[in-house]
Design an enzyme around this catalytic site. Structure first.
Site, PDB file in Angstrom:
ATOM      1  N   LEU A  63       0.837  -1.192   0.000  1.00  0.00           N
ATOM      2  CA  LEU A  63       0.000   0.000   0.000  1.00  0.00           C
ATOM      3  C   LEU A  63       0.875   1.247   0.000  1.00  0.00           C
ATOM      4  CD1 LEU A  63      -2.685  -1.130   2.588  1.00  0.00           C
ATOM      5  CD2 LEU A  63      -2.794  -1.253   0.091  1.00  0.00           C
ATOM      6  N   GLU A  64       0.526   2.208  -0.850  1.00  0.00           N
ATOM      7  CA  GLU A  64       1.325   3.419  -0.989  1.00  0.00           C
ATOM      8  C   GLU A  64       0.467   4.649  -0.696  1.00  0.00           C
ATOM      9  OE1 GLU A  64       3.601   3.276  -4.634  1.00  0.00           O
ATOM     10  OE2 GLU A  64       4.171   1.195  -4.299  1.00  0.00           O
ATOM     11  N   LYS A  65       0.834   5.786  -1.254  1.00  0.00           N
ATOM     12  CA  LYS A  65       0.238   7.060  -0.848  1.00  0.00           C
ATOM     13  C   LYS A  65      -1.278   7.083  -0.963  1.00  0.00           C
ATOM     14  CE  LYS A  65       4.319   9.798  -2.151  1.00  0.00           C
ATOM     15  NZ  LYS A  65       5.143   8.667  -2.631  1.00  0.00           N
ATOM     16  N   ALA A 102      -3.436   4.879  -0.707  1.00  0.00           N
ATOM     17  CA  ALA A 102      -4.153   4.009   0.223  1.00  0.00           C
ATOM     18  C   ALA A 102      -4.350   4.648   1.592  1.00  0.00           C
ATOM     19  CB  ALA A 102      -3.428   2.676   0.365  1.00  0.00           C
ATOM     20  N   GLN A 141      11.045  -0.434  -0.666  1.00  0.00           N
ATOM     21  CA  GLN A 141      11.366   0.135  -1.976  1.00  0.00           C
ATOM     22  C   GLN A 141      12.430   1.223  -1.853  1.00  0.00           C
ATOM     23  OE1 GLN A 141       7.897   1.347  -4.268  1.00  0.00           O
ATOM     24  NE2 GLN A 141       6.622  -0.117  -3.147  1.00  0.00           N
TER      25      GLN A 141
END
Length: 357
Positions: free
Chosen positions: A154-156, A158, A226
């Site tokens: 999950l990134e920004k 989310a 990452q």
């Protein structure tokens, strides 16, 4: 021992958002049939994302992925709302063929998991109903495709920030899934501001994955943070951020995850994970990500620095970590398009390392 501040923070989230089992809540309906391969994760593993959309590299049937990849992460599940997820093969890729390809890969000793998130991906987890739906539909996907486990990416978009219900809900949901599938493989691929960024700040996105990691450290098989698309890495080891793509950035990032680090604002300490729970995460080539590409030779040197304390630049680990797990790449699709420019040298080196060569 886990840091008191992070543990207290995670427990507070659970209390606030009601993520613990409710009185009278039914037990898991069954133990899932998917056996999982977490116990067979190679000592040094090559992990790759097989993305289910064409971003210029094309889509690729899993059956065409060569055996150099020890873990294949299918990217990504679709958010169907109210916690429900689904995985839908890209147009032109047949579901029946994918199921057969997964079974064949697993029979050969490989690991295949489903990822949630990505740059534009979300998972709706605000309420108990959302969490229940997430657990139910994730179990359905595991059973339908014969998967080994799940990956949280999950990134920004989310909304993973301090205090958001999604983090505590995920801790609860993953623990419930792990009870259903005792060998469930669990990995995470957050961007580095969400993890090592806790050394800079513990507000907003900065360090926001740390309670999630801490809450699932017993279930977590692999964390590959990452090291791309976010610039250099601030660390306790140097006054300036370590440059993206450098050997020092890779070594520094892994040191923080294994050796632990103090949290910004005096908010405690993140205690390190086991070296076998940590891997490097890089783009497979210059076209795979906007920034952060590292030449395979630099990745190999960073791996050797972490496992044998050889090939280092300015930074060295406190001691060698011979069980350091390996390397993740975004993505298999791009690596195939680049004719194995990543998987051939890096994968060969990892296989030689685990063979003791």
């Amino acid at each position: 021992m886990k840091p008191i501040s992070l543990l207290s923070y995670a427990l507070a989230l659970f209390t606030t958002f009601g993520c613990q089992a409710q009185p009278g809540q039914a037990a898991a309906p069954r133990v899932g049939v998917a056996p999982g391969y977490s116990h067979a994760l190679p000592r040094h593993a090559l992990v790759g994302y097989l993305h289910n959309f064409d971003n210029g590299s094309g889509v690729l049937p899993l059956g065409q992925v060569d055996g150099s990849w020890d873990v294949i992460v299918l990217a990504f599940a679709d958010d169907m709302g109210e916690g429900r997820i689904a995985f839908n093969p890209a147009p032109g890729l047949e579901r029946a063929r994918l199921v057969a390809d997964i079974a064949a890969r697993r029979a050969a000793g490989g690991i295949v998991v489903l990822s949630f998130g990505g740059e534009l991906g979300t998972v709706t987890l605000r309420t108990q109903r959302d969490e229940d739906n997430f657990v139910r539909t994730t179990a359905q996907a595991i059973d339908a495709y014969g998967l080994d486990g799940i990956d949280i990416d999950l990134e920004k978009i989310a909304g993973v920030v301090h205090g958001a219900p999604v983090a505590a809900r995920l801790v609860s949901a993953v623990k419930r899934l792990h009870a259903m599938y005792p060998n469930l493989y669990v990995s995470m691929a957050p961007e580095h501001p969400y993890v090592q960024g806790g050394w800079v700040s513990m507000e907003g996105i900065w360090g926001a994955y740390l309670p999630l990691i801490d809450g699932l450290r017993d279930e977590l098989d692999l964390l590959h943070v990452q090291l791309y698309n976010n610039g250099g890495l601030p660390t306790p080891y140097h006054a300036d951020p370590l440059p993206a793509g450098s050997v020092d950035m890779m070594v520094g990032s892994a040191r923080m995850l294994i050796e632990g680090f103090e949290l910004a604002g005096g908010k405690g300490r993140f205690e390190g994970l086991g070296p076998d729970q940590v891997a490097l995460a890089l783009p497979s080539g210059p076209r795979a990500a906007g920034s952060g590409h590292a030449p395979p030779a630099a990745i190999i040197r960073a791996f050797d620095c972490l496992t044998r304390a050889t090939g280092c630049d300015a930074l060295k680990p406190a001691r060698p970590y011979p069980d350091f797990r390996g390397v993740m790449a975004w993505s298999i699709n791009w690596d195939v398009a680049d004719q194995g420019a990543f998987s051939v040298p890096v994968g060969t080196h990892l296989r030689q390392a685990r063979a003791g060569q």
